[in-house]
Motif scaffolding. Sequence first.
Motif: not given
Ligand code: AMP
Length: 417
Positions: A111, A113, A118-120, A123, A125, A257, A279-281, A304-306, A309
């Motif tokens: 993504r 972003e 914690g935001r890459l 990343f 999942q 969400r 957010a962990l997941c 889905a979990a990162g 993180r």
């Molecule tokens: P989502 O698909 O947006 O519901 O994301 C599920 C989980 O993926 C989140 O709770 C984060 O732990 C992880 N996650 C989402 N986006 C990122 C990101 N850009 N970098 C790292 N972890 C992410």
Amino acid sequence: MIKSIKGTKDLLPTDVFNIQDIEKHLVQFLSIHGYGEIRTPIFESTELFARSVGEHTDIVNKEMYTWIDQNGQSLTLRPEMTASVIRAYIQKQIWKSEPISKYFYIGPAFRRERPQKGRLRQFHQFGVESIGSDNPEQDAEVISMAYNIYKMFGIEKLSVNINSLGSIDCRQKYSNDLKESLKKFKNDFNESEIKRLENNPLRILDTKNKKIRKIIEENAPSIFNYISNDDKKHFDMIKKILNELNIPYIHDQGLVRGLDYYTKTVFEITSDALGAQDALCGGGRYDNLVENLGGKSVPAIGFAAGLERLLIAMNLENEENMFTDIYIVNQETQIIPQIMNLADIIRKELGVSVYVDSLRRSMKSQLRHADKLNAKYCIIFDYEKLKTEKVYIKNMNENEQQIIHVEKIISYFEQDS
Ligand code: AMP
């Protein structure tokens, strides 16, 4: 110098060691719950994500890595995995052969972003999808699995937030009322927030803007008041099971969400250990997605979990974990071939890790290196001792050494193991 792309990370052996260890535990945990691993391609047709994640979401609007292939087809690096799993499920018409399918996945997602801790942009999942059951026990199973995974990894200060968005039919009425309730505050909204309110009003509830959050808290209706009695019963049963399982949760009526496909249950697990990106997941039910993407009407739920993180929460980011069982210390160039052969024999016969120095360093440096690799033993080939075909075996933990005949090396370690 060519550098890595912003928001991507190189993983060195220590990081990979930690991640593989986590993956091993995850696979074991998910397998004993009856989930099997699925691996889908890293890129898909762009349309898949537009139609599932949603055209008006941030992910699809501005965060996807998309390009036009040579044949004119628009392709995208997956920003998440659920869409791909469901695409595969539909393509193989799995519902014809099994009434319920339980999958898990681990892999990279992309993504665009703004990177921060914690935001890459690339990343990883891990997550599960259970496709086939619309019963609340399935929701409870998925939520409890997510919670227990973090418990398994020793993460404390977890917060499990759950909510229900009801079925799609109540969404329209809620969206209209939400729009109506916020209309008079439009002057406080920026351009993108006004756009959200127009195109996808629910997304406004995700805003991080504190002023808007306050306006929402004070003025917006709660989606939970719009859901049907059946949806409420479904939600109550989930809570009942979570209580029985001793899983603490908070009913957060503001939780919606950021993806479009959710229906009924949504949930998120956060941790104080994470900082701003807490957010962990996250996950939820998506009862219409299979049908919307061209399959039969089959209900489903997942999370889905990162992975990054999880690593941060576990405080494993900088931990040194390299180890070796035996380090062979040698300075005699004429016996290098025999030393390499000995290392191979020990690896094959005893299945332990053996490290041989190839820098021809001093004995002191090799011993220091052995220490750094957390070697349990050193076999030291010393010029004087070699004259009598003897070597030192140094037990690094107890800091004591013995002298043995070279031919006894294997049997020495056999006894020890
Ligand atoms: P989502 O698909 O947006 O519901 O994301 C599920 C989980 O993926 C989140 O709770 C984060 O732990 C992880 N996650 C989402 N986006 C990122 C990101 N850009 N970098 C790292 N972890 C992410």
